[in-house]
Design a protein around this motif. Sequence first.
Motif, PDB file in Angstrom:
ATOM      1  N   THR A 179       0.816  -1.204   0.000  1.00  0.00           N
ATOM      2  CA  THR A 179       0.000   0.000   0.000  1.00  0.00           C
ATOM      3  C   THR A 179       0.854   1.259   0.000  1.00  0.00           C
ATOM      4  OG1 THR A 179      -1.776   1.149   1.195  1.00  0.00           O
ATOM      5  CG2 THR A 179      -0.179  -0.048   2.544  1.00  0.00           C
ATOM      6  N   SER A 180       0.267   2.363  -0.430  1.00  0.00           N
ATOM      7  CA  SER A 180       0.940   3.660  -0.321  1.00  0.00           C
ATOM      8  C   SER A 180       0.550   4.352   0.986  1.00  0.00           C
ATOM      9  CB  SER A 180       0.568   4.565  -1.510  1.00  0.00           C
ATOM     10  OG  SER A 180      -0.798   4.940  -1.453  1.00  0.00           O
ATOM     11  N   PHE A 181      -0.307   3.714   1.807  1.00  0.00           N
ATOM     12  CA  PHE A 181      -0.776   4.326   3.051  1.00  0.00           C
ATOM     13  C   PHE A 181       0.382   4.537   4.010  1.00  0.00           C
ATOM     14  CE2 PHE A 181      -2.506   4.578   7.266  1.00  0.00           C
ATOM     15  CZ  PHE A 181      -3.660   5.323   7.108  1.00  0.00           C
ATOM     16  N   VAL A 182       0.538   5.766   4.466  1.00  0.00           N
ATOM     17  CA  VAL A 182       1.480   6.125   5.523  1.00  0.00           C
ATOM     18  C   VAL A 182       0.724   7.093   6.414  1.00  0.00           C
ATOM     19  CG1 VAL A 182       3.655   7.245   6.106  1.00  0.00           C
ATOM     20  CG2 VAL A 182       3.492   5.878   4.026  1.00  0.00           C
ATOM     21  N   SER A 183       0.602   6.782   7.676  1.00  0.00           N
ATOM     22  CA  SER A 183      -0.193   7.606   8.587  1.00  0.00           C
ATOM     23  C   SER A 183       0.177   9.081   8.468  1.00  0.00           C
ATOM     24  CB  SER A 183       0.004   7.134  10.025  1.00  0.00           C
ATOM     25  OG  SER A 183      -0.862   7.825  10.880  1.00  0.00           O
ATOM     26  N   GLY A 184      -0.829   9.907   8.187  1.00  0.00           N
ATOM     27  CA  GLY A 184      -0.637  11.351   8.093  1.00  0.00           C
ATOM     28  C   GLY A 184      -0.138  11.860   6.754  1.00  0.00           C
ATOM     29  N   GLU A 185       0.120  10.967   5.784  1.00  0.00           N
ATOM     30  CA  GLU A 185       0.685  11.377   4.496  1.00  0.00           C
ATOM     31  C   GLU A 185      -0.071  10.759   3.324  1.00  0.00           C
ATOM     32  OE1 GLU A 185       4.874  10.493   4.324  1.00  0.00           O
ATOM     33  OE2 GLU A 185       5.143  11.014   6.427  1.00  0.00           O
ATOM     34  N   ASN A 186      -1.379  10.828   3.332  1.00  0.00           N
ATOM     35  CA  ASN A 186      -2.164  10.093   2.344  1.00  0.00           C
ATOM     36  C   ASN A 186      -2.901  11.013   1.384  1.00  0.00           C
ATOM     37  OD1 ASN A 186      -1.531   7.466   3.401  1.00  0.00           O
ATOM     38  ND2 ASN A 186      -2.690   8.121   5.184  1.00  0.00           N
ATOM     39  N   ASP A 187      -2.151  11.547   0.439  1.00  0.00           N
ATOM     40  CA  ASP A 187      -2.738  12.413  -0.590  1.00  0.00           C
ATOM     41  C   ASP A 187      -2.495  11.816  -1.973  1.00  0.00           C
ATOM     42  OD1 ASP A 187      -0.021  12.778  -0.736  1.00  0.00           O
ATOM     43  OD2 ASP A 187      -0.108  14.958  -0.838  1.00  0.00           O
ATOM     44  N   PHE A 188      -2.640  10.498  -2.080  1.00  0.00           N
ATOM     45  CA  PHE A 188      -2.299   9.762  -3.290  1.00  0.00           C
ATOM     46  C   PHE A 188      -2.936  10.345  -4.543  1.00  0.00           C
ATOM     47  CE2 PHE A 188      -3.340   6.536  -6.410  1.00  0.00           C
ATOM     48  CZ  PHE A 188      -2.080   6.048  -6.701  1.00  0.00           C
ATOM     49  N   VAL A 189      -4.253  10.574  -4.519  1.00  0.00           N
ATOM     50  CA  VAL A 189      -4.971  11.042  -5.707  1.00  0.00           C
ATOM     51  C   VAL A 189      -4.408  12.373  -6.187  1.00  0.00           C
ATOM     52  CG1 VAL A 189      -7.209  11.888  -6.530  1.00  0.00           C
ATOM     53  CG2 VAL A 189      -7.081   9.736  -5.278  1.00  0.00           C
ATOM     54  N   GLU A 190      -4.164  13.283  -5.273  1.00  0.00           N
ATOM     55  CA  GLU A 190      -3.616  14.592  -5.643  1.00  0.00           C
ATOM     56  C   GLU A 190      -2.141  14.483  -6.033  1.00  0.00           C
ATOM     57  OE1 GLU A 190      -2.808  18.901  -3.570  1.00  0.00           O
ATOM     58  OE2 GLU A 190      -4.552  17.753  -2.926  1.00  0.00           O
ATOM     59  N   LYS A 191      -1.367  13.759  -5.237  1.00  0.00           N
ATOM     60  CA  LYS A 191       0.081  13.637  -5.475  1.00  0.00           C
ATOM     61  C   LYS A 191       0.393  13.082  -6.858  1.00  0.00           C
ATOM     62  CE  LYS A 191       4.183  11.426  -3.500  1.00  0.00           C
ATOM     63  NZ  LYS A 191       4.699  10.638  -2.369  1.00  0.00           N
ATOM     64  N   TYR A 192      -0.399  12.104  -7.312  1.00  0.00           N
ATOM     65  CA  TYR A 192      -0.121  11.463  -8.595  1.00  0.00           C
ATOM     66  C   TYR A 192      -1.034  11.947  -9.722  1.00  0.00           C
ATOM     67  CZ  TYR A 192       3.077   8.558  -6.008  1.00  0.00           C
ATOM     68  OH  TYR A 192       4.117   8.123  -5.235  1.00  0.00           O
ATOM     69  N   GLY A 193      -1.781  13.007  -9.474  1.00  0.00           N
ATOM     70  CA  GLY A 193      -2.543  13.666 -10.534  1.00  0.00           C
ATOM     71  C   GLY A 193      -3.707  12.874 -11.088  1.00  0.00           C
ATOM     72  N   LEU A 194      -4.390  12.105 -10.245  1.00  0.00           N
ATOM     73  CA  LEU A 194      -5.552  11.346 -10.701  1.00  0.00           C
ATOM     74  C   LEU A 194      -6.808  12.216 -10.593  1.00  0.00           C
ATOM     75  CD1 LEU A 194      -4.779   7.861  -9.117  1.00  0.00           C
ATOM     76  CD2 LEU A 194      -4.292   8.655 -11.417  1.00  0.00           C
ATOM     77  N   PHE A 195      -6.803  13.317 -11.322  1.00  0.00           N
ATOM     78  CA  PHE A 195      -7.869  14.303 -11.218  1.00  0.00           C
ATOM     79  C   PHE A 195      -9.190  13.797 -11.792  1.00  0.00           C
ATOM     80  CE2 PHE A 195      -3.866  16.749 -11.274  1.00  0.00           C
ATOM     81  CZ  PHE A 195      -3.917  17.155  -9.952  1.00  0.00           C
ATOM     82  N   GLY A 196      -9.136  12.886 -12.754  1.00  0.00           N
ATOM     83  CA  GLY A 196     -10.367  12.291 -13.275  1.00  0.00           C
ATOM     84  C   GLY A 196     -11.094  11.528 -12.181  1.00  0.00           C
ATOM     85  N   LEU A 197     -10.351  10.751 -11.391  1.00  0.00           N
ATOM     86  CA  LEU A 197     -10.943  10.007 -10.282  1.00  0.00           C
ATOM     87  C   LEU A 197     -11.456  10.963  -9.218  1.00  0.00           C
ATOM     88  CD1 LEU A 197     -11.585   7.348  -8.864  1.00  0.00           C
ATOM     89  CD2 LEU A 197      -9.260   7.384  -7.936  1.00  0.00           C
ATOM     90  N   SER A 198     -10.687  11.984  -8.907  1.00  0.00           N
ATOM     91  CA  SER A 198     -11.080  12.960  -7.900  1.00  0.00           C
ATOM     92  C   SER A 198     -12.389  13.647  -8.278  1.00  0.00           C
ATOM     93  CB  SER A 198      -9.975  13.994  -7.718  1.00  0.00           C
ATOM     94  OG  SER A 198     -10.350  14.981  -6.793  1.00  0.00           O
ATOM     95  N   GLU A 199     -12.483  14.101  -9.511  1.00  0.00           N
ATOM     96  CA  GLU A 199     -13.674  14.825  -9.962  1.00  0.00           C
ATOM     97  C   GLU A 199     -14.923  13.934  -9.889  1.00  0.00           C
ATOM     98  OE1 GLU A 199     -15.232  16.675 -14.148  1.00  0.00           O
ATOM     99  OE2 GLU A 199     -13.153  17.098 -13.580  1.00  0.00           O
ATOM    100  N   PHE A 200     -14.834  12.728 -10.412  1.00  0.00           N
ATOM    101  CA  PHE A 200     -15.986  11.831 -10.426  1.00  0.00           C
ATOM    102  C   PHE A 200     -16.366  11.414  -9.006  1.00  0.00           C
ATOM    103  CE2 PHE A 200     -18.498   8.054 -11.055  1.00  0.00           C
ATOM    104  CZ  PHE A 200     -19.250   8.368 -12.169  1.00  0.00           C
ATOM    105  N   THR A 201     -15.373  11.025  -8.211  1.00  0.00           N
ATOM    106  CA  THR A 201     -15.645  10.565  -6.847  1.00  0.00           C
ATOM    107  C   THR A 201     -16.238  11.673  -5.992  1.00  0.00           C
ATOM    108  OG1 THR A 201     -13.852   8.963  -7.024  1.00  0.00           O
ATOM    109  CG2 THR A 201     -14.639   9.455  -4.815  1.00  0.00           C
ATOM    110  N   ASN A 202     -15.713  12.887  -6.123  1.00  0.00           N
ATOM    111  CA  ASN A 202     -16.261  14.001  -5.344  1.00  0.00           C
ATOM    112  C   ASN A 202     -17.742  14.217  -5.647  1.00  0.00           C
ATOM    113  OD1 ASN A 202     -14.065  14.770  -3.734  1.00  0.00           O
ATOM    114  ND2 ASN A 202     -13.150  15.907  -5.422  1.00  0.00           N
TER     115      ASN A 202
END
Length: 191
Positions: A50-73
């Motif tokens: 996993t990429s999960f690290v306590s307190g550092e979980n901004d995967f969608v933004e960090k890797y530019g998955l804006f399509g997923l962000s827009e639809f999910t929001n």
Amino acid sequence: MPLDKLFATPVFHVDLPEPARILIQTQYELAKDSIEMNLNDSTWGDNIRTSFVSGENDFVEKYGLFGLSEFTNAVVKYFHDVLYKGGEVKMFESWINYQGSHQHQRQHTHHGSIISAVYYLKTNGNDGSICFHPPMSAMEVKDPASDEWNYSMISYPPVEGRLFVFPSWAPHSVGDNMTDDTRISIAMNFR
């Protein structure tokens, strides 16, 4: 006489339209090498990467998955409006999970958030179902009858391009991946 279903656990799922799935897959492919270099062994007592690290979980933004962000929001806003009758909610955590052969995730909840979501980026459909458990252990029946009132869990097989949205308090797990493929999912928390 009305029959009320008390203590319901709302779970919503939607299959993303093909153009959105292609956009998300393309955005993932562009960042794939960097993502895979930054995976860790799970600290949750299960055995996924996993990429999960306590307190550092901004995967969608960090890797530019804006399509997923827009639809999910948009989907989460609808879910939130139906459950909580309006108000604001936004993504504050996201991470990616790689579930390989014979790997699973133990039963858990997502403390500190209101709504959680998972998106299936890559799956063969047989690599571990998401399982929702009764929110109160007294509701669990060990030998369930085949009706909506008696169950110990309800599972949904993963579908590529499907987004699940559910309350963060809902206990859930992921079954063993009994295939040789690696399933890739992206988890998100909102509050």
